[in-house]
Design a protein around this motif. Structure first.
Motif, PDB file in Angstrom:
ATOM      1  N   PHE A 166      56.888  60.664  26.781  1.00  0.00           N
ATOM      2  CA  PHE A 166      56.405  62.018  26.495  1.00  0.00           C
ATOM      3  C   PHE A 166      57.533  62.940  26.082  1.00  0.00           C
ATOM      4  O   PHE A 166      58.611  62.932  26.678  1.00  0.00           O
ATOM      5  CB  PHE A 166      55.693  62.595  27.719  1.00  0.00           C
ATOM      6  CG  PHE A 166      54.595  61.719  28.251  1.00  0.00           C
ATOM      7  CD1 PHE A 166      53.456  61.466  27.492  1.00  0.00           C
ATOM      8  CD2 PHE A 166      54.702  61.123  29.493  1.00  0.00           C
ATOM      9  CE1 PHE A 166      52.446  60.650  27.978  1.00  0.00           C
ATOM     10  CE2 PHE A 166      53.709  60.306  29.994  1.00  0.00           C
ATOM     11  CZ  PHE A 166      52.575  60.060  29.228  1.00  0.00           C
ATOM     12  N   ALA A 167      57.247  63.764  25.092  1.00  0.00           N
ATOM     13  CA  ALA A 167      58.227  64.743  24.626  1.00  0.00           C
ATOM     14  C   ALA A 167      58.282  65.932  25.569  1.00  0.00           C
ATOM     15  O   ALA A 167      57.410  66.113  26.431  1.00  0.00           O
ATOM     16  CB  ALA A 167      57.852  65.209  23.219  1.00  0.00           C
ATOM     17  N   LYS A 168      59.282  66.738  25.407  1.00  0.00           N
ATOM     18  CA  LYS A 168      59.430  67.945  26.222  1.00  0.00           C
ATOM     19  C   LYS A 168      58.206  68.838  26.046  1.00  0.00           C
ATOM     20  O   LYS A 168      57.749  69.084  24.933  1.00  0.00           O
ATOM     21  CB  LYS A 168      60.696  68.697  25.823  1.00  0.00           C
ATOM     22  CG  LYS A 168      60.938  69.982  26.618  1.00  0.00           C
ATOM     23  CD  LYS A 168      62.237  70.621  26.192  1.00  0.00           C
ATOM     24  CE  LYS A 168      62.438  71.981  26.860  1.00  0.00           C
ATOM     25  NZ  LYS A 168      62.501  71.888  28.316  1.00  0.00           N
ATOM     26  N   ALA A 169      57.659  69.314  27.181  1.00  0.00           N
ATOM     27  CA  ALA A 169      56.510  70.236  27.198  1.00  0.00           C
ATOM     28  C   ALA A 169      55.277  69.660  26.506  1.00  0.00           C
ATOM     29  O   ALA A 169      54.490  70.395  25.918  1.00  0.00           O
ATOM     30  CB  ALA A 169      56.898  71.572  26.578  1.00  0.00           C
ATOM     31  N   GLN A 170      55.071  68.355  26.588  1.00  0.00           N
ATOM     32  CA  GLN A 170      53.904  67.740  25.935  1.00  0.00           C
ATOM     33  C   GLN A 170      52.657  67.768  26.812  1.00  0.00           C
ATOM     34  O   GLN A 170      51.554  68.020  26.320  1.00  0.00           O
ATOM     35  CB  GLN A 170      54.215  66.284  25.566  1.00  0.00           C
ATOM     36  CG  GLN A 170      53.012  65.547  24.976  1.00  0.00           C
ATOM     37  CD  GLN A 170      53.337  64.125  24.544  1.00  0.00           C
ATOM     38  OE1 GLN A 170      54.481  63.810  24.234  1.00  0.00           O
ATOM     39  NE2 GLN A 170      52.333  63.267  24.527  1.00  0.00           N
ATOM     40  N   LEU A 171      52.807  67.515  28.106  1.00  0.00           N
ATOM     41  CA  LEU A 171      51.652  67.331  28.972  1.00  0.00           C
ATOM     42  C   LEU A 171      51.128  68.651  29.535  1.00  0.00           C
ATOM     43  O   LEU A 171      51.886  69.590  29.791  1.00  0.00           O
ATOM     44  CB  LEU A 171      52.000  66.396  30.127  1.00  0.00           C
ATOM     45  CG  LEU A 171      52.403  64.966  29.757  1.00  0.00           C
ATOM     46  CD1 LEU A 171      52.753  64.181  31.011  1.00  0.00           C
ATOM     47  CD2 LEU A 171      51.285  64.270  28.986  1.00  0.00           C
ATOM     48  N   ALA A 172      49.813  68.691  29.769  1.00  0.00           N
ATOM     49  CA  ALA A 172      49.181  69.847  30.408  1.00  0.00           C
ATOM     50  C   ALA A 172      48.850  69.574  31.865  1.00  0.00           C
ATOM     51  O   ALA A 172      48.789  70.498  32.675  1.00  0.00           O
ATOM     52  CB  ALA A 172      47.902  70.220  29.659  1.00  0.00           C
TER      53      ALA A 172
END
Length: 282
Positions: A166-172
């Protein structure tokens, strides 16, 4: 005269029979995928993982969301890199269930978030295979509606490789449901919540994103609360806001462990933490 087949032989015969009919919509039988409850996260499990999030082949897991490649112009719709065009999807994965077990939470959340991509991450190979087979079967059963195209499962050791996916700040949203409590003090380093791992969760979560935790072990609950509250990137949700979140009720009732704890009359300890905005650079 040969004797009756062993449990392992029966399991292999069953899995082989599934492989011969990829169009079958029959749900997998859990008894053929049983595995010990926990795995050592520090062992070498011979896992494959992407070198970076841009190298992850999400298209093979979400074929309905695979990006369309224009071969004449060698471009891809919404793909960041032309060389990775065949691996890209039209929207990012935003919900991760770490240690998803047999996928109860995933299958309950998928219809509630039909426009969001969910992934379960499980280190145990047989359990992961079960979830993947169930996804295949549910997709086949729901061809007309396209249901469950937004959910998948992959085998991974998130304690080691979470930022590879996962990239930086990808997930909620990140779910940590009934993780291994590792009761002995010398085993606490293997807990899925720690100062170091919380920094990784903060890295992959977008500001405003939430980490959901649930356990039936009060000591582990207190440990997770202590470590998240102490981390500058997280703030615990209040009781009222927590109980208004539809995901909390699903988390309590739809996981395998949650159902077992409920049948046994045990307690379930829930805590949720919001990813705060990073302070501005001085």
């Amino acid at each position: 005269m040969p004797g009756a087949p062993s449990k392992r032989q029966k399991r292999e015969q069953y899995k082989e029979s599934l492989g011969k009919d990829d169009q079958s919509g029959a749900l997998p039988k859990k008894k053929f995928y049983r595995q010990r409850a926990h795995a050592n996260p520090f062992s070498d499990h011979s896992l494959t993982y992407p070198k970076s999030p841009s190298d992850m082949d999400w298209a093979s897991y979400y074929p309905a969301y695979a990006a369309k490649v224009d071969e004449s112009e060698a471009t891809v719709t919404q793909a960041p890199k032309e060389e990775d065009a065949s691996k890209q999807i039209t929207r990012p994965v935003e919900i991760a269930d770490i240690g998803c077990g047999y996928g109860g939470l995933l299958f309950a959340l998928a219809p509630k978030f039909p426009d969001t991509l969910l992934v379960g991450m499980e280190i145990r190979i047989s359990v992961c295979e079960f979830v993947q087979e169930k996804i295949r079967a549910l997709r086949h059963q729901n061809l007309a509606t396209g249901a469950y195209q937004n959910v998948t499962c992959l085998r991974a050791n998130t304690m080691k490789f979470l930022p590879n996916f996962f990239a930086k700040a990808q997930l909620a949203k990140i779910f940590l449901c009934f993780p291994d409590p590792h009761f002995k003090a010398r085993k606490h380093k293997a807990r899925i919540v720690s100062t170091t791992l919380n920094s990784e969760y903060a890295y992959v979560l977008k500001p405003g994103g939430i980490v959901y935790t649930i356990t039936d072990v009060e000591d582990l609950h207190n440990w997770m609360v202590e470590h998240f509250v102490a981390h500058p990137s997280f703030k615990r949700l209040g009781e009222e806001e927590q109980e208004q979140d539809v995901c909390v009720e699903v988390m309590r009732t739809e996981t395998e462990e949650g159902k077992k704890v409920g049948r046994n009359g045990g307690q379930k300890f829930v805590a949720c933490f919001r990813r705060m905005e990073d302070p501005p650079w001085p």
